[in-house]
Design a protein around this motif. Structure first.
Motif, PDB file in Angstrom:
ATOM      1  N   PHE A   5       1.102  -0.927   0.055  1.00 23.86           N
ATOM      2  CA  PHE A   5       0.284   0.350  -0.249  1.00 23.86           C
ATOM      3  C   PHE A   5       1.099   1.770  -0.166  1.00 23.86           C
ATOM      4  CE2 PHE A   5      -1.700   3.133   2.461  1.00 23.86           C
ATOM      5  CZ  PHE A   5      -2.904   3.096   2.078  1.00 23.86           C
ATOM      6  N   TYR A   6       0.218   1.786  -0.847  1.00 23.65           N
ATOM      7  CA  TYR A   6       1.405   3.177  -0.881  1.00 23.65           C
ATOM      8  C   TYR A   6       0.578   4.956  -1.224  1.00 23.65           C
ATOM      9  CZ  TYR A   6       5.435   0.496  -3.138  1.00 23.65           C
ATOM     10  OH  TYR A   6       6.215  -0.033  -3.619  1.00 23.65           O
ATOM     11  N   LYS A   7       0.601   5.896  -0.215  1.00 27.49           N
ATOM     12  CA  LYS A   7       0.255   6.637  -0.391  1.00 27.49           C
ATOM     13  C   LYS A   7       0.719   8.196  -1.273  1.00 27.49           C
ATOM     14  CE  LYS A   7      -2.565   9.369   2.824  1.00 27.49           C
ATOM     15  NZ  LYS A   7      -3.746   9.808   2.316  1.00 27.49           N
ATOM     16  N   ALA A   8       0.318   8.626  -1.975  1.00 27.81           N
ATOM     17  CA  ALA A   8       1.024   9.061  -2.643  1.00 27.81           C
ATOM     18  C   ALA A   8       0.586  10.711  -2.532  1.00 27.81           C
ATOM     19  CB  ALA A   8       1.026   8.859  -4.393  1.00 27.81           C
ATOM     20  N   ASP A   9       1.765  11.512  -2.760  1.00 29.08           N
ATOM     21  CA  ASP A   9       1.195  12.899  -2.212  1.00 29.08           C
ATOM     22  C   ASP A   9       0.852  13.998  -3.313  1.00 29.08           C
ATOM     23  OD1 ASP A   9       1.233  12.879   0.759  1.00 29.08           O
ATOM     24  OD2 ASP A   9       3.309  12.625   0.583  1.00 29.08           O
ATOM     25  N   THR A  10       1.874  13.257  -4.842  1.00 31.50           N
ATOM     26  CA  THR A  10       1.618  14.650  -6.212  1.00 31.50           C
ATOM     27  C   THR A  10       1.077  13.861  -7.105  1.00 31.50           C
ATOM     28  OG1 THR A  10       3.654  13.587  -6.454  1.00 31.50           O
ATOM     29  CG2 THR A  10       3.439  15.664  -5.458  1.00 31.50           C
ATOM     30  N   LEU A  17       4.757   4.994  -9.277  1.00 31.59           N
ATOM     31  CA  LEU A  17       4.365   4.092  -9.055  1.00 31.59           C
ATOM     32  C   LEU A  17       3.233   3.167  -9.724  1.00 31.59           C
ATOM     33  CD1 LEU A  17       3.417   5.781  -5.428  1.00 31.59           C
ATOM     34  CD2 LEU A  17       5.816   3.665  -5.710  1.00 31.59           C
ATOM     35  N   ILE A  18       2.266   3.717 -10.907  1.00 27.55           N
ATOM     36  CA  ILE A  18       1.710   2.736 -10.856  1.00 27.55           C
ATOM     37  C   ILE A  18       1.775   2.644 -12.528  1.00 27.55           C
ATOM     38  CG2 ILE A  18      -0.089   4.054 -12.935  1.00 27.55           C
ATOM     39  CD1 ILE A  18      -1.561   2.685 -10.537  1.00 27.55           C
ATOM     40  N   THR A  19       3.307   3.242 -12.864  1.00 28.43           N
ATOM     41  CA  THR A  19       4.330   3.133 -14.119  1.00 28.43           C
ATOM     42  C   THR A  19       5.100   1.496 -13.123  1.00 28.43           C
ATOM     43  OG1 THR A  19       3.766   4.573 -14.877  1.00 28.43           O
ATOM     44  CG2 THR A  19       5.626   3.097 -15.981  1.00 28.43           C
ATOM     45  N   LEU A  20       5.510   1.940 -12.306  1.00 32.50           N
ATOM     46  CA  LEU A  20       6.583   0.633 -11.397  1.00 32.50           C
ATOM     47  C   LEU A  20       6.058  -0.531 -11.416  1.00 32.50           C
ATOM     48  CD1 LEU A  20       8.848   2.658  -9.103  1.00 32.50           C
ATOM     49  CD2 LEU A  20       9.800   1.743 -11.080  1.00 32.50           C
ATOM     50  N   HIS A  21       4.475  -0.863 -11.365  1.00 35.10           N
ATOM     51  CA  HIS A  21       4.277  -2.130 -10.567  1.00 35.10           C
ATOM     52  C   HIS A  21       3.097  -2.088 -11.665  1.00 35.10           C
ATOM     53  CE1 HIS A  21       5.368  -0.314  -6.972  1.00 35.10           C
ATOM     54  NE2 HIS A  21       5.369  -1.505  -6.324  1.00 35.10           N
ATOM     55  N   ASP A  22       3.046  -2.011 -12.828  1.00 32.33           N
ATOM     56  CA  ASP A  22       2.547  -2.372 -14.310  1.00 32.33           C
ATOM     57  C   ASP A  22       1.048  -3.112 -13.889  1.00 32.33           C
ATOM     58  OD1 ASP A  22       2.591  -3.080 -16.565  1.00 32.33           O
ATOM     59  OD2 ASP A  22       3.011  -5.148 -16.602  1.00 32.33           O
ATOM     60  N   THR A  45      -0.725  -4.305  -5.493  1.00 30.47           N
ATOM     61  CA  THR A  45      -0.429  -3.573  -5.146  1.00 30.47           C
ATOM     62  C   THR A  45      -1.260  -1.986  -5.124  1.00 30.47           C
ATOM     63  OG1 THR A  45       1.831  -3.692  -5.508  1.00 30.47           O
ATOM     64  CG2 THR A  45       1.404  -1.265  -5.418  1.00 30.47           C
ATOM     65  N   VAL A  46      -1.586  -1.221  -4.547  1.00 29.17           N
ATOM     66  CA  VAL A  46      -2.611  -0.158  -3.940  1.00 29.17           C
ATOM     67  C   VAL A  46      -1.897   0.916  -4.429  1.00 29.17           C
ATOM     68  CG1 VAL A  46      -4.681  -1.624  -4.535  1.00 29.17           C
ATOM     69  CG2 VAL A  46      -3.816  -0.553  -2.076  1.00 29.17           C
ATOM     70  N   ILE A  47      -2.004   2.094  -4.623  1.00 29.04           N
ATOM     71  CA  ILE A  47      -2.292   3.878  -4.498  1.00 29.04           C
ATOM     72  C   ILE A  47      -2.779   4.001  -4.038  1.00 29.04           C
ATOM     73  CG2 ILE A  47      -0.261   5.433  -5.276  1.00 29.04           C
ATOM     74  CD1 ILE A  47       0.091   2.961  -7.296  1.00 29.04           C
ATOM     75  N   GLN A 156      -5.619   2.014 -19.221  1.00 31.84           N
ATOM     76  CA  GLN A 156      -5.011   1.208 -17.654  1.00 31.84           C
ATOM     77  C   GLN A 156      -4.195   2.114 -17.068  1.00 31.84           C
ATOM     78  OE1 GLN A 156      -3.520  -2.664 -18.894  1.00 31.84           O
ATOM     79  NE2 GLN A 156      -4.691  -3.514 -17.101  1.00 31.84           N
ATOM     80  N   HIS A 157      -3.630   2.860 -17.229  1.00 32.85           N
ATOM     81  CA  HIS A 157      -2.883   3.556 -15.963  1.00 32.85           C
ATOM     82  C   HIS A 157      -3.049   4.889 -16.301  1.00 32.85           C
ATOM     83  CE1 HIS A 157       0.662  -0.299 -15.528  1.00 32.85           C
ATOM     84  NE2 HIS A 157      -0.669  -0.380 -15.537  1.00 32.85           N
ATOM     85  N   THR A 158      -3.952   5.699 -16.770  1.00 35.66           N
ATOM     86  CA  THR A 158      -4.352   6.699 -16.594  1.00 35.66           C
ATOM     87  C   THR A 158      -4.809   6.991 -16.043  1.00 35.66           C
ATOM     88  OG1 THR A 158      -4.254   6.521 -19.004  1.00 35.66           O
ATOM     89  CG2 THR A 158      -5.410   8.256 -18.518  1.00 35.66           C
ATOM     90  N   LEU A 159      -4.238   7.955 -15.035  1.00 34.96           N
ATOM     91  CA  LEU A 159      -5.293   8.718 -14.378  1.00 34.96           C
ATOM     92  C   LEU A 159      -6.178   9.513 -14.673  1.00 34.96           C
ATOM     93  CD1 LEU A 159      -5.252   9.287 -10.816  1.00 34.96           C
ATOM     94  CD2 LEU A 159      -3.808  11.344 -11.308  1.00 34.96           C
ATOM     95  N   ILE A 160      -7.579   9.102 -14.002  1.00 33.91           N
ATOM     96  CA  ILE A 160      -8.916  10.548 -14.012  1.00 33.91           C
ATOM     97  C   ILE A 160      -8.434  11.352 -13.205  1.00 33.91           C
ATOM     98  CG2 ILE A 160     -11.368  11.092 -14.591  1.00 33.91           C
ATOM     99  CD1 ILE A 160     -11.221   7.566 -14.988  1.00 33.91           C
TER     100      ILE A 160
END
Ligand SMILES: Cc1cc2nc3c(=O)[nH]c(=O)nc-3n(C[C@H](O)[C@H](O)[C@H](O)COP(=O)(O)OP(=O)(O)OC[C@H]3O[C@@H](n4cnc5c(N)ncnc54)[C@H](O)[C@@H]3O)c2cc1C
Length: 279
Positions: A5-10, A17-22, A45-47, A156-160
């Motif tokens: 579990f990651y908590k991202a600030d930006t 992180l999402i790219t690293l974990h595919d 993995t969740v961010i 798939q790895h796009t953030l809305i």
């Protein structure tokens, strides 16, 4: 099973992180689907995106922008949310769920019984999305929601980041048919249109169906027929929609019943839309 579990600030941190974990990683917004028993999400993995992701609702020159992490309940408290979206937000009958579920998470999930997608596609909503380029730069884009749904795998790895409602004059409505508010629906129907004063017809019509196992789809042939003026009455539309709707018989109703519901709902929206245009 979730192992990290990651908590991202930006936003940049989220996308790195999402790219690293595919494909084994997902964005954790409200968590109502990711943490649901028997969830289809198989993330390791969740961010957590809540700190970095937009939580505000703001009026723009064109209409309204809703941050992806705005919850259903928060949106319902805001008077600028249009009536068609308020109705759809209430399809989630549990207040506890509405307090957690986010609008961005709902769009990303694309469930066949989606609370919001049918009406957002009907309303021609757009998504402000953010990706990470190969050299680590943020790429912002404005994507029509129908494109996001049609090309699901590309995003798939796009953030809305935001959901934009920039067609305030457009008619949009949806109906979700279920035995009780907590029961799975037989079918969900969305309808949207503009009225052409010159041609005296509805145009840019969208008819959106949500039903398992077909998912969310549009009735393109019927839309075209209305746009061209080949369908001019509610009765003609009811028959065409009913004929074109794909549905199967299951515990929520027979295929014929679902087709009937799609037809009558569309006919009602057609009549409502004409009445709203003052015809
Ligand atoms: C009992 C129960 C019944 C439900 N019934 C329905 C139903 O009938 N219809 C329905 O539509 N939903 C239903 N849901 C699912 C869910 O509650 C909603 O769809 C909710 O809006 C999902 O949002 P969330 O923030 O909780 O998503 P999360 O669970 O946090 O995430 C869901 C997915 O969306 C992705 N995601 C989240 N935010 C973003 C973002 N900003 N950008 C890109 N991807 C993102 C995640 O990677 C993940 O794949 C139900 C859930 C429960 C527990």
């Amino acid at each position: 099973m979730i192992k990290a579990f990651y908590k991202a600030d930006t936003v940049k941190e989220i996308l790195t992180l999402i790219t690293l974990h595919d494909s084994k990683a997902g964005f954790l917004a409200g968590g109502t689907d990711i943490n649901r028993l028997h969830s289809q999400s198989k993330y390791e993995t969740v961010i957590d995106i809540n700190t970095a992701c937009l939580q505000e609702i703001k009026k723009t020159d064109l209409g309204l922008e809703i941050g992806a992490c705005v919850t259903f309940e928060r949106a319902l408290e805001d008077s600028s949310i249009p009536a068609y979206l308020r109705k759809a937000l209430r399809y989630a009958g549990s207040r506890t769920l509405r307090n957690m579920a986010t609008i961005g998470g709902n769009v990303a999930l694309q469930r066949s019984d989606s609370y919001l997608l049918p009406v957002l596609i009907a309303a021609k909503a757009r998504l402000k999305t953010i990706d990470l380029s190969e050299n680590g730069e943020l790429i912002e884009d404005s994507v029509p929601i129908r494109e996001y749904v049609e090309h699901k795998d590309m995003f798939q790895h796009t953030l809305i980041a935001r959901i934009c409602l920039d067609k305030p004059e457009r008619f949009a409505a949806s109906e979700r048919f279920c035995k009780s508010i907590q029961a799975p629906p037989s079918i969900v129907v969305g309808f949207g249109a503009d009225y052409s004063e010159q041609k005296k017809i509805l145009h840019n019509v969208r008819i959106v169906i949500g039903t398992a196992p077909y998912g969310i789809y549009r009735l393109l042939k019927v839309e075209e027929a209305v746009n061209q003026g080949a369908i001019q009455t509610a009765a003609e539309l009811e028959k065409a929609v009913s004929d074109e709707t794909k549905a199967i018989s299951d515990y929520t109703g027979s295929d014929k019943y679902k087709k009937y519901l799609a037809g009558t709902a569309s006919a009602n929206f057609f009549t409502e839309c004409l009445a709203a245009s003052g015809r």
